[in-house]
Scaffold this active site. Structure first.
Site, short mmCIF file in Angstrom:
data_model
loop_
_atom_site.label_atom_id
_atom_site.label_comp_id
_atom_site.label_asym_id
_atom_site.label_seq_id
_atom_site.Cartn_x
_atom_site.Cartn_y
_atom_site.Cartn_z
N SER A 1 10.81 -6.04 -3.07
CA SER A 1 10.96 -5.73 -1.65
C SER A 1 11.46 -6.96 -0.89
O SER A 1 12.46 -7.56 -1.27
CB SER A 1 9.60 -5.22 -1.12
N ASP B 1 11.81 5.69 -4.71
CA ASP B 1 11.69 4.74 -3.60
C ASP B 1 12.74 5.07 -2.54
O ASP B 1 13.94 4.89 -2.76
CB ASP B 1 11.89 3.33 -4.14
N HIS C 1 8.10 3.32 -3.14
CA HIS C 1 8.30 1.87 -3.03
C HIS C 1 7.17 1.09 -3.69
O HIS C 1 7.38 0.02 -4.26
CB HIS C 1 8.43 1.50 -1.55
N ASP C 2 5.96 1.65 -3.62
CA ASP C 2 4.80 1.00 -4.23
C ASP C 2 4.93 0.83 -5.74
O ASP C 2 4.18 0.04 -6.33
CB ASP C 2 3.53 1.84 -3.96
N ARG D 1 0.54 -0.37 10.10
CA ARG D 1 0.27 -0.23 8.67
C ARG D 1 0.35 1.24 8.24
O ARG D 1 0.81 1.54 7.13
CB ARG D 1 -1.11 -0.80 8.36
#
Lengths: 379, 198
Positions: A158, A323, A356-357, A228
């Site tokens: 990232s 992602d 994305h994680d 968040r």
């Protein structure tokens, strides 16, 4: 109390170190830092030739605490422990691994929470804007301090991947390999839009006090929490979210209330609360701006091939099929721009459902590629 | 399908030292390894099988994980000296598209494929069964191949698409076949280009 069992492939109990720098750091914004501290951790041993160092760059919420755990602590607080350790893809029996908290961070390195020597008060909103390039400059000084002329590799996911890429452009002769994971050569308008929503949540929180909330003994928790929550929506894929939470109702039926009913609400609130307790609002703002500004092609008229011409390193680029925050198409831009410069580059597109994680998970295919790549690096 | 070294030798002879080469369906990178060794090429492979991608990385070969059927859109026109597809064209749906893309991103294309018109294959069909041989080693129900064509079919397609055949070599189990290749050769290797339109 007995210490918790350390798994055999762990780097074990670790401790951070602080390095003080008193030389001026000129920032891309035109501003400057006259002195600063960087907090870092290392794992493994630096070899006699000082040729086996690997720098791990962190993303938005990461830190220098890449692997292992701190004394007296149960579970792992480190964020990429599955990558780093003896027998792991980034093998500490071969490599000397460095994790560093970036400037402007909130895990120990000089940042908005630190005291501004000019005022004797926390920097707060006065902390200068820092860019990916500034971070890399500071990291390069740390490498110098550790006596490392040339990094065997730099790796990041990232925003960390942007730093890895930037290393190869800013210090092409001081980094031999770079792994750019779940990253992009610049953010898209959609990405900037998500960051802007997150920033507005913080900036409009009455507890933010224009960034000087420390003096009011306040924390803009509402803003951080919302920021968040938005972030977490974009880190997961629709499928992964559906798989994990679905439409499951906590009470088995609708209660017609605004309390937590759907499990996804519980998850987002939990993540938001945890983050709001730990993270600094100014660091969040600065970091998302660093993300937004990063665009090495900007000074080359948008030509990424020209922008990456300076790179000399051998690259591994990895993206994840699910992602959508940093989609595979963005990674491919980097890959093709490097190939058009005749650089060594391999690209793996990992079929992992976690969005994305995924870059933080230990998907077998992902780790197999990383292991194969690190194994070939000569130190 | 590795192990057809005679295919590799021919390809190596058609490539000049130091060329930029793209190998489509590069497997574990063994052809590129060979070309780097004997021709010092700057090589990239395209492969979509995750384990083969890992094998390439292990072998130190530049590999890009991608589906060739989706084209080579990331590469600019004429970037490569040669674009190679070794024994994979029969497994592509988009035959014309991929050939056009190969000749867009490469100055020349090198293509090898099993010849469905090989006499043993014809004999097999005459006997009522789909051919299974060294060059077509799969059963009809598990074959990755989707296009079944002969040397003559391929050349007719080239003529139709304006693709110039610069060279052809045909083989039967490693032996060069000069006469009646459409009948006697199990495999053919082509060097293809585009004729300049004056």
């Amino acid at each position: 109390m007995t210490e918790p069992q350390i798994e055999p492939q762990s780097v074990g109990v670790v401790a951070p170190t602080a390095a003080r720098f008193d030389d001026v750091l000129h920032l891309r914004s035109g501003d400057r830092l006259d002195g600063y501290e960087l907090v870092y951790e290392t794992y493994g041993e630096l070899n006699a030739a000082r040729s086996n160092a690997v720098l791990v760059c962190h993303a938005l919420s990461g830190s220098h605490h890449v692997a292992g755990r701190y004394a007296g602590e149960d579970g792992d607080s480190s964020w990429w422990d599955n990558l780093v350790g003896p027998g792991k893809p980034l093998d500490t029996r071969k490599f000397f691994v460095i994790g560093v908290n970036n400037l402007g961070g909130c895990s120990g390195s000089t940042g908005p929470r630190s005291t501004n020597p000019a005022t004797g008060k926390p920097w707060g909103a006065d902390f200068p804007f820092v860019t990916v390039e500034d971070w890399v400059d500071a990291q390069a000084r740390l490498a110098e301090r550790l006596g490392i002329d040339s990094l065997a590799a730099v790796i990041g996911g990232s925003l960390g991947g942007m730093q890895a890429l930037s290393w190869t452009l800013q210090y092409p002769n001081r980094v031999r390999h770079a792994a750019v994971i779940a990253s992009a050569p610049k953010l898209s308008a959609q990405n900037i839009a998500f960051n802007e929503v997150a920033r507005q949540a913080i900036l409009t929180d009455p507890d933010f006090h224009d960034g000087d909330f420390y003096q009011y003994d306040a924390v803009p928790e509402r803003g951080l929490r919302l920021a968040r929550m938005v972030g977490h929506i974009t880190y997961l894929s629709d499928d992964a979210m559906g798989e994990k939470f679905g439409r499951t109702l906590r009470h088995g039926k609708a209660l017609y209330s605004y309390d937590v009913e759907f499990e996804i609400e519980s998850y987002l609130r939990h993540q938001g609360d945890k983050f709001a307790r730990e993270f600094d609002a100014n660091t969040y703002l600065l970091t998302t701006k660093a993300l937004d500004y990063y665009d090495p092609a900007f000074t080359h008229g948008g030509d990424l091939v020209a922008a990456l011409a300076a790179a000399r390193a051998g690259f591994l680029v990895v993206a994840f099929t699910t992602d959508w925050r940093f989609s595979p198409a963005r990674s491919r831009e980097i890959v093709y721009a490097l190939a058009h410069n005749g650089r060594d580059v391999s690209y793996a597109e990992i079929d992992c459902p976690a969005g994305h994680d995924s870059f933080l998970l230990a998907d077998p295919q992902y780790h197999a590629v990383l292991s194969a790549w690190f194994d070939r690096i000569e130190v | 399908m590795a192990g057809y070294r005679y295919d590799y030798e021919v390809i190596a002879q058609w490539i000049e030292p130091g060329e930029k080469v793209l190998d489509l369906g590069c497997g574990d990178g063994d052809l590129l390894c060979h070309l780097i060794k004997v021709r010092e090429v700057r090589g990239y492979g395209v492969e979509n099988d995750p384990e083969k991608v890992t094998a390439c990385v292990k072998n130190g070969i530049n590999v890009i994980q991608a589906d060739m059927n989706r084209g080579l859109t990331g590469f600019v026109d004429g970037f490569f000296d040669h674009v190679i597809m070794s024994l994979s064209l029969q497994a592509m749906h988009n035959t014309q598209g991929i050939l056009a893309e190969m000749l867009r991103v490469g100055r020349e294309a090198v293509v090898s494929f099993p010849n469905f018109g090989y006499w043993r294959h014809r004999q097999s069909i005459l006997n009522g069964r789909m051919p299974v041989s060294r060059s077509l080693p799969y059963q009809w129900f598990d074959t990755p191949n989707v296009r079944f064509f002969t040397i003559d079919d391929f050349e007719a397609l080239c003529a139709r698409c304006g693709i110039a055949i610069r060279k052809r070599l045909a083989f039967d189990e490693g032996k060069v076949i000069v006469d009646e290749p459409n009948f006697l050769a199990s495999m053919a290797v082509y060097r293809l280009g585009r004729d300049e339109i004056v």
